[in-house]
Design a protein around this motif. Structure first.
Motif, PDB file in Angstrom:
ATOM      1  N   ARG A   1      42.787  55.100  33.836  1.00 13.09           N
ATOM      2  CA  ARG A   1      42.228  54.093  32.922  1.00 13.09           C
ATOM      3  C   ARG A   1      40.718  54.296  32.765  1.00 13.09           C
ATOM      4  NH1 ARG A   1      43.406  48.263  31.239  1.00 13.09           N
ATOM      5  NH2 ARG A   1      41.404  47.185  31.265  1.00 13.09           N
ATOM      6  N   TYR A   2      40.026  54.557  33.873  1.00 15.08           N
ATOM      7  CA  TYR A   2      38.602  54.885  33.787  1.00 15.08           C
ATOM      8  C   TYR A   2      38.391  56.107  32.894  1.00 15.08           C
ATOM      9  CZ  TYR A   2      36.750  51.716  37.388  1.00 15.08           C
ATOM     10  OH  TYR A   2      36.334  50.609  38.089  1.00 15.08           O
ATOM     11  N   ALA A   3      39.252  57.117  33.077  1.00 15.04           N
ATOM     12  CA  ALA A   3      39.113  58.361  32.323  1.00 15.04           C
ATOM     13  C   ALA A   3      39.325  58.134  30.834  1.00 15.04           C
ATOM     14  CB  ALA A   3      40.115  59.387  32.855  1.00 15.04           C
ATOM     15  N   ARG A   4      40.325  57.350  30.478  1.00 10.68           N
ATOM     16  CA  ARG A   4      40.580  57.102  29.054  1.00 10.68           C
ATOM     17  C   ARG A   4      39.428  56.326  28.423  1.00 10.68           C
ATOM     18  NH1 ARG A   4      46.011  54.170  27.733  1.00 10.68           N
ATOM     19  NH2 ARG A   4      44.925  52.479  28.794  1.00 10.68           N
TER      20      ARG A   4
ATOM     21  N   GLY B   1      34.601  56.751  24.735  1.00 13.91           N
ATOM     22  CA  GLY B   1      33.200  56.396  24.525  1.00 13.91           C
ATOM     23  C   GLY B   1      32.770  55.092  25.144  1.00 13.91           C
ATOM     24  N   LEU B   2      33.614  54.475  25.965  1.00 13.21           N
ATOM     25  CA  LEU B   2      33.278  53.195  26.596  1.00 13.21           C
ATOM     26  C   LEU B   2      32.566  53.362  27.926  1.00 13.21           C
ATOM     27  CD1 LEU B   2      36.624  51.281  25.898  1.00 13.21           C
ATOM     28  CD2 LEU B   2      34.477  51.147  24.612  1.00 13.21           C
ATOM     29  N   GLY B   3      32.536  54.595  28.439  1.00 15.49           N
ATOM     30  CA  GLY B   3      31.924  54.854  29.737  1.00 15.49           C
ATOM     31  C   GLY B   3      32.957  54.854  30.854  1.00 15.49           C
ATOM     32  N   LEU B   4      32.507  55.238  32.053  1.00 15.81           N
ATOM     33  CA  LEU B   4      33.395  55.241  33.228  1.00 15.81           C
ATOM     34  C   LEU B   4      33.515  53.817  33.756  1.00 15.81           C
ATOM     35  CD1 LEU B   4      32.416  58.498  35.168  1.00 15.81           C
ATOM     36  CD2 LEU B   4      34.680  57.909  34.305  1.00 15.81           C
ATOM     37  N   VAL B   5      34.298  53.006  33.037  1.00 13.75           N
ATOM     38  CA  VAL B   5      34.434  51.584  33.361  1.00 13.75           C
ATOM     39  C   VAL B   5      35.903  51.198  33.373  1.00 13.75           C
ATOM     40  CG1 VAL B   5      32.184  50.949  32.442  1.00 13.75           C
ATOM     41  CG2 VAL B   5      34.174  50.959  30.921  1.00 13.75           C
ATOM     42  N   TRP B   6      36.197  50.111  34.079  1.00  7.41           N
ATOM     43  CA  TRP B   6      37.553  49.555  34.119  1.00  7.41           C
ATOM     44  C   TRP B   6      37.797  48.689  32.892  1.00  7.41           C
ATOM     45  CZ3 TRP B   6      42.174  49.942  36.151  1.00  7.41           C
ATOM     46  CH2 TRP B   6      43.031  48.851  36.173  1.00  7.41           C
ATOM     47  N   ASN B   7      36.968  47.682  32.714  1.00  2.00           N
ATOM     48  CA  ASN B   7      36.950  46.877  31.496  1.00  2.00           C
ATOM     49  C   ASN B   7      35.660  47.174  30.744  1.00  2.00           C
ATOM     50  OD1 ASN B   7      39.406  45.395  31.951  1.00  2.00           O
ATOM     51  ND2 ASN B   7      38.305  44.121  33.440  1.00  2.00           N
TER      52      ASN B   7
ATOM     53  N   GLU C   1      31.850  46.306  31.917  1.00  2.00           N
ATOM     54  CA  GLU C   1      31.856  45.871  33.323  1.00  2.00           C
ATOM     55  C   GLU C   1      31.791  47.118  34.206  1.00  2.00           C
ATOM     56  OE1 GLU C   1      35.160  43.389  34.176  1.00  2.00           O
ATOM     57  OE2 GLU C   1      34.700  41.928  32.611  1.00  2.00           O
ATOM     58  N   ARG C   2      30.645  47.361  34.822  1.00  2.00           N
ATOM     59  CA  ARG C   2      30.425  48.586  35.584  1.00  2.00           C
ATOM     60  C   ARG C   2      30.709  48.347  37.070  1.00  2.00           C
ATOM     61  NH1 ARG C   2      25.135  51.621  32.913  1.00  2.00           N
ATOM     62  NH2 ARG C   2      25.996  51.765  30.792  1.00  2.00           N
ATOM     63  N   VAL C   3      31.908  48.664  37.466  1.00  2.00           N
ATOM     64  CA  VAL C   3      32.329  48.603  38.866  1.00  2.00           C
ATOM     65  C   VAL C   3      33.034  49.916  39.177  1.00  2.00           C
ATOM     66  CG1 VAL C   3      33.669  47.388  40.610  1.00  2.00           C
ATOM     67  CG2 VAL C   3      32.638  46.109  38.721  1.00  2.00           C
ATOM     68  N   GLU C   4      32.618  50.603  40.246  1.00  2.00           N
ATOM     69  CA  GLU C   4      33.206  51.904  40.585  1.00  2.00           C
ATOM     70  C   GLU C   4      34.484  51.694  41.394  1.00  2.00           C
ATOM     71  OE1 GLU C   4      31.876  56.271  42.422  1.00  2.00           O
ATOM     72  OE2 GLU C   4      30.691  54.476  42.857  1.00  2.00           O
TER      73      GLU C   4
END
Length: 673
Positions: free
Chosen positions: A139-142, A147-153, A156-159
């Motif tokens: 999901r992070y990869a997609r 173009g949304l970044g390495l994000v879950w939602n 919202e930037r949480v690794e």
């Protein structure tokens, strides 16, 4: 002293035994295949529940597996056994043939699991999926590919991942013109290719230790049929990539050490390990230390090591500026604020030591017998890595994921130990010394093997385990006595029975090393059935088709459900939630990542529109009280939570075999059909 093992032509008695065993397996297989309809009611009565629809296929596959083993054993007895000496001679001259045969076996065994066991057909389309944690990375990869970044939602930037390079590779896969149903297939095939590359690397590594055809064959074939290795390759995580790069780094260090010429590229390879998986920094540190020990030019090694650290340092700066953390969110979740971490880690480590006890024993024997520094350093890496795994609390999953990268090293050392043991026996005054030690040998190895197999079953108590080992030890002592007296009689009329000794001891030692480790054979057909997690794929697709695009979904299984639903995701267990990850544990469970939750926060504050519960209604309160304790506490405590019972549980919209989707009455979509 010769370092080659010589095998004599095997006795025809063993050929007859093989043919008898093959006949029994073929008969069992035929009986199962021809009596499937009669077996289904019997299985239902034994389970006290109706059998699922797929049990008919299961029985046919199980019967077919017995038939395949029987036919294979018969072919060995009829064609391979009589040509044993010729085959051994061929293998000694041509190790490339061994490698090709192993790769062919890997393709034959692993490809059906990828094509059949990791996919399911839904509405005429076949979907592939990975382990739930791998689907979080997907999901992070997609999102990154979109173009949304390495994000879950979004925003919202949480690794919530620990495998940076693997997630980046997944993002590249999502740039291909593939539907979501096929992206996981690419990842699985990638792991298969990496596993083949690992086998090639193992072969080259063994060559540096003068293992020869015997150690090469035993090691790579055992690696190919090892259950732990295949399970994690088929999970779609970074484990196989980490294993390949770790072994490649070890191989490069040994090659450079022989020439005493350290190469900068080798040290950059070492530094990459921590980018593949964050806690692989431990592997990197140990390999840096090994490099310092094996090279005489310490100054160059230290300068190369320091220069190569630029990659993980850049990654740490990226993490800080992008996620505002120094370590991944899952590290806070699984390691910090957890007093029982050391107990969980001890259980995890002890389970591995028991399961691989024979392998570790022969590996240690090789280290002590050979007195080679390189073997000592590799075994030291295993010991220190084991201590680290225990310190962080082990793993949430079975099949020893954290040990998989070091398993090929243990296998190689173990079979070097077997070879050394056989050669050592050839130096002994035979057969008198053997007769004096035969009872001890039978008792020792049998107790170790039985102990490993029984303890790994998970359902035997310690008292029953001790009783079983004691009983088997007594029986083994008696068998050893009978065998010793028989060998003594044969020794009186046999001038030199060292060749027979080699066959017996070699075969028994190899069988113990292989047989006491988790294998995919027998039981291979179980990997061809889609796992229960296949339901998460259907749940995700159901949510995508039947819920608004801007709705919020909460679940404890945060992988396939959110990947395929493409909805805003609330992870009830905190892998991608900074607040929950930093909480103290709230249950007595000892599974990392499954003992922190706060439903007042996840339901009462975040307000999901839909909740996916890990139980299928109707359920009894007695069942849920049991679920509310131990490792499954998050399931039962969700059921009894006042907010969930009042606002969500009364409104189910989907009930599967193991999950229930409920709609919460505060949702703006509550009155939608």
């Amino acid at each position: 002293m010769s370092t080659n093992i010589t095998f004599a032509s095997p006795s025809m008695r063993w050929k007859r035994l093989l043919l008898v065993c093959s006949s029994v397996l073929i008969i069992i297989g035929i009986l199962i295949v021809t009596t499937v309809e009669q077996l289904l009611p019997l299985i239902a009565s034994l389970r006290a529940t109706p059998v699922e629809k797929d049990w008919t296929i299961k029985l046919y596959l199980i019967g077919g597996e017995f038939l395949a083993y029987g036919v294979g054993m018969a072919l060995v007895g009829l064609f391979i056994w009589p040509q044993w000496v010729s085959l051994v001679s061929f293998a000694r001259r041509n190790t490339t043939a061994i490698l090709k045969a192993t790769i062919a076996a890997m393709l034959l065994l692993w490809l059906p699991v990828i094509i059949i066991g990791r996919s399911i057909s839904i509405d005429g389309e076949r979907y592939w999926w990975l382990l739930d944690d791998a689907m979080i990375s997907m999901r992070y990869a997609r999102n990154a590919a979109n173009g949304l970044g390495l994000v879950w939602n979004p925003s919202e930037r949480v690794e919530g991942y620990t495998n940076f390079l693997w997630t980046v590779y997944m993002a590249l896969v999502h740039l291909l013109p593939l539907p979501p149903s096929k992206t996981s297939l690419v990842i699985l095939l990638t792991n298969l290719i990496l596993a083949i590359a690992t086998v090639i690397t193992i072969t080259r590594l063994i060559h540096h230790f003068d293992g020869g055809w015997f150690v090469t064959t035993a090691t790579i074939m055992t690696y190919t049929i090892n259950r732990n290795v295949m399970v994690w390759a088929m999970a779609g995580l970074e484990t196989t990539l980490l294993t390949f790069l770790f072994l490649l780094a070890v191989y490069r260090i040994i090659c450079d050490a022989k020439n005493n010429q350290p190469r900068l590229s080798t040290f950059f390879l070492i530094s990459l390990l921590s980018l593949v998986r964050t806690d692989a920094i431990v592997f990197s540190a140990l390999l840096y230390l090994m490099s310092i020990l094996v090279f005489t030019n310490k100054t160059r090694v230290l300068s190369y090591s320091g220069f190569s650290l630029i990659l993980p340092i850049i990654h740490v700066f990226f993490r800080w500026f992008y996620y505002h953390d120094l370590i991944p969110n899952t590290a806070y979740l699984k390691v910090f604020n957890w007093e029982q971490r050391f107990i969980a880690g001890a259980f995890y480590v002890i389970s591995f030591l028991i399961q691989y006890g024979i392998i570790i024993g022969f590996a240690l024997f090789s280290v002590l017998r050979s007195k080679q520094r390189l073997q000592l350093y590799l075994f030291g890496i295993f010991v220190l890595k084991t201590l680290y795994i225990g310190y962080v609390g082990g793993d949430a999953f079975y099949n020893f994921r954290f040990f998989v990268p070091i398993i090929p090293i243990l296998l190689m050392l173990a079979f070097l130990g077997v070879k050394s043991f056989i050669l050592l026996l050839n130096e002994v005054d035979w057969p008198k010394a053997w007769l004096r030690k035969m009872r001890i040998w039978f008792v020792g190895v049998t107790c170790g093997a039985i102990g490993a197999m029984l303890s790994s079953s998970g359902w035997l108590s310690l008292g029953l385990l001790f009783f079983a080992i004691t009983f088997v030890a007594i029986v083994s002592w008696w068998i050893g006595s009978v065998a010793a007296s028989r060998w003594q009689r044969e020794a009186l009329s046999t001038p030199d029975i060292r060749p027979q000794q080699t066959i017996l001891v070699g075969a028994l030692s190899v069988a113990l090393c292989i047989g006491t480790t988790p294998l995919i054979i027998p039981g291979y057909t179980t990997f061809l059935f889609p796992e229960k997690s296949a339901e998460f794929v259907f749940v995700g697709l159901f949510l995508k088709q039947h819920t608004p695009e801007d709705s919020k979904v909460a679940a404890t299984a945060a992988g396939s459900i959110f990947y395929f639903s493409e909805r805003y995701g609330i992870d009830l267990l905190g892998k991608v939630d900074r607040y929950i990850a930093r909480l103290p544990v709230v249950s007595d469970g000892i599974v990392p990542g499954h003992n922190k939750f706060d439903f007042n926060y996840s339901l009462g504050i975040l307000k999901p529109d839909f909740v996916v519960a890990d139980f299928a209604i109707p359920v009894t309160e007695e069942q849920m009280r049991e679920e509310a304790k131990g490792n499954t506490a998050f399931i039962g405590q969700l059921y009894f939570h006042s907010i969930f019972r009042e606002h969500c549980l009364p409104y189910p919209i989907y009930v599967g075999s193991e999950t229930t989707i409920v709609q919460c009455d505060w949702s703006p979509y509550f009155k939608m059909k």
